[in-house]
Design a protein around this motif. Sequence first.
Motif, PDB file in Angstrom:
ATOM      1  N   TYR A  80       0.745  -1.146  -0.169  1.00  0.00           N
ATOM      2  CA  TYR A  80      -0.069  -0.005   0.146  1.00  0.00           C
ATOM      3  C   TYR A  80       1.068   1.373   0.074  1.00  0.00           C
ATOM      4  O   TYR A  80       0.795   2.165  -0.713  1.00  0.00           O
ATOM      5  CB  TYR A  80      -0.746  -0.090   1.213  1.00  0.00           C
ATOM      6  CG  TYR A  80      -1.806   1.128   1.394  1.00  0.00           C
ATOM      7  CD1 TYR A  80      -2.965   1.460   0.638  1.00  0.00           C
ATOM      8  CD2 TYR A  80      -1.226   2.294   2.092  1.00  0.00           C
ATOM      9  CE1 TYR A  80      -3.709   2.415   0.787  1.00  0.00           C
ATOM     10  CE2 TYR A  80      -2.135   3.550   2.280  1.00  0.00           C
ATOM     11  CZ  TYR A  80      -3.361   3.601   1.519  1.00  0.00           C
ATOM     12  OH  TYR A  80      -4.289   4.754   1.392  1.00  0.00           O
ATOM     13  N   LYS A  89      -3.473   1.455  -4.670  1.00  0.00           N
ATOM     14  CA  LYS A  89      -3.574   1.470  -3.503  1.00  0.00           C
ATOM     15  C   LYS A  89      -4.738   0.999  -3.191  1.00  0.00           C
ATOM     16  O   LYS A  89      -5.026   0.053  -2.105  1.00  0.00           O
ATOM     17  CB  LYS A  89      -3.285   3.134  -2.690  1.00  0.00           C
ATOM     18  CG  LYS A  89      -1.775   3.271  -2.881  1.00  0.00           C
ATOM     19  CD  LYS A  89      -1.802   4.867  -2.101  1.00  0.00           C
ATOM     20  CE  LYS A  89      -0.505   5.512  -2.075  1.00  0.00           C
ATOM     21  NZ  LYS A  89       0.338   4.621  -1.222  1.00  0.00           N
ATOM     22  N   LYS A  90      -5.959   1.361  -3.656  1.00  0.00           N
ATOM     23  CA  LYS A  90      -7.206   0.718  -3.454  1.00  0.00           C
ATOM     24  C   LYS A  90      -7.468  -0.798  -3.941  1.00  0.00           C
ATOM     25  O   LYS A  90      -7.991  -1.557  -3.294  1.00  0.00           O
ATOM     26  CB  LYS A  90      -8.189   1.553  -4.357  1.00  0.00           C
ATOM     27  CG  LYS A  90      -8.609   2.955  -3.928  1.00  0.00           C
ATOM     28  CD  LYS A  90      -9.403   3.805  -4.811  1.00  0.00           C
ATOM     29  CE  LYS A  90      -9.436   5.178  -4.322  1.00  0.00           C
ATOM     30  NZ  LYS A  90     -10.543   5.926  -5.352  1.00  0.00           N
ATOM     31  N   ILE A  94      -8.319  -3.811  -1.541  1.00  0.00           N
ATOM     32  CA  ILE A  94      -9.408  -4.739  -1.948  1.00  0.00           C
ATOM     33  C   ILE A  94      -8.994  -6.132  -2.080  1.00  0.00           C
ATOM     34  O   ILE A  94      -9.665  -7.234  -1.577  1.00  0.00           O
ATOM     35  CB  ILE A  94     -10.103  -4.328  -3.296  1.00  0.00           C
ATOM     36  CG1 ILE A  94     -10.941  -2.967  -3.229  1.00  0.00           C
ATOM     37  CG2 ILE A  94     -11.066  -5.097  -3.878  1.00  0.00           C
ATOM     38  CD1 ILE A  94     -11.273  -2.532  -4.350  1.00  0.00           C
TER      39      ILE A  94
END
Length: 213
Positions: A80, A89-90, A94
Amino acid sequence: MSVAYALNISSSVSGIFPVVAALYNYRHLDKILKIAALFFLVSSLFDWVLEFTKMVANNNLPAIHLFIVISILFFAAIYYYAFFNPFLKKIVIILAVIALLIVIFNSVFIEGIWEYPSMSNTVLGVLLIFFSLAYFYQLLNRQEFIHIEKQGLFWINAGVLFYFSINIFLFMLLRKIIAAHQQEDYYMIHIITNIIANVLYSVGLLCKPQKTT
C-alpha cells in the motif's frame, strides 16, 4: 544428522538474517522497510515456534493458519505504501480483504485449522505474485532516474516474487504430497528457496537510501 534436517535448521536460522540486517541498518530504513523488518522479525519468531512445537505438540498447523493472516496484513501495508498510484493502493486493500475472507473461510469451514492450509497458502502466493509484479512494473516505469539495484524494496520484492512463484505449485499440491508420504522430498524446494529469499531480504534491508535525479 541428515541433510534434510540440517537444511531445515538452516532455513529457520536464515530467518534471522533480515532481522540482523534491519538492526544494523535501522537508522537508514524508511517507513516501508521498517514495516518489512517488523514482519521478518515476526516471521523468524514463527519459524522457531514451529520448530519447538514440532517436539511438544502433535499438530502445530493452527500457527501456520495464523501466520498466513499476519502475512497478508503486513504485505498489504508494505505494498500500500510502496505504490504511488491511488488506484493501485485501492486494489491492494480490496485484494487483501478478499484474500483474508477466503483464508478465514477456508480455516473455519473447508480445510480447518488442524489441516495444512494448502488453499490459504495458494491464495497468499497468488496475491503476493500479483503485488510483486505490479511493483516491478511501477519501478521500471518511473520518470526519474534511479539505480533500482540500490533500492531496498527492489531486493525484498525480488525475494517475494522468487519465493512465491517457485513455491505456489508446491502449496497447491502439498496436501496430496503429504498423503502420498513424499513431503520431505518436495519440501526441500521450499527450504532452499526460503534460504535464498531471506538472503535477498537481508540485502534489501542493508541498502542505504538513494537520491533520485
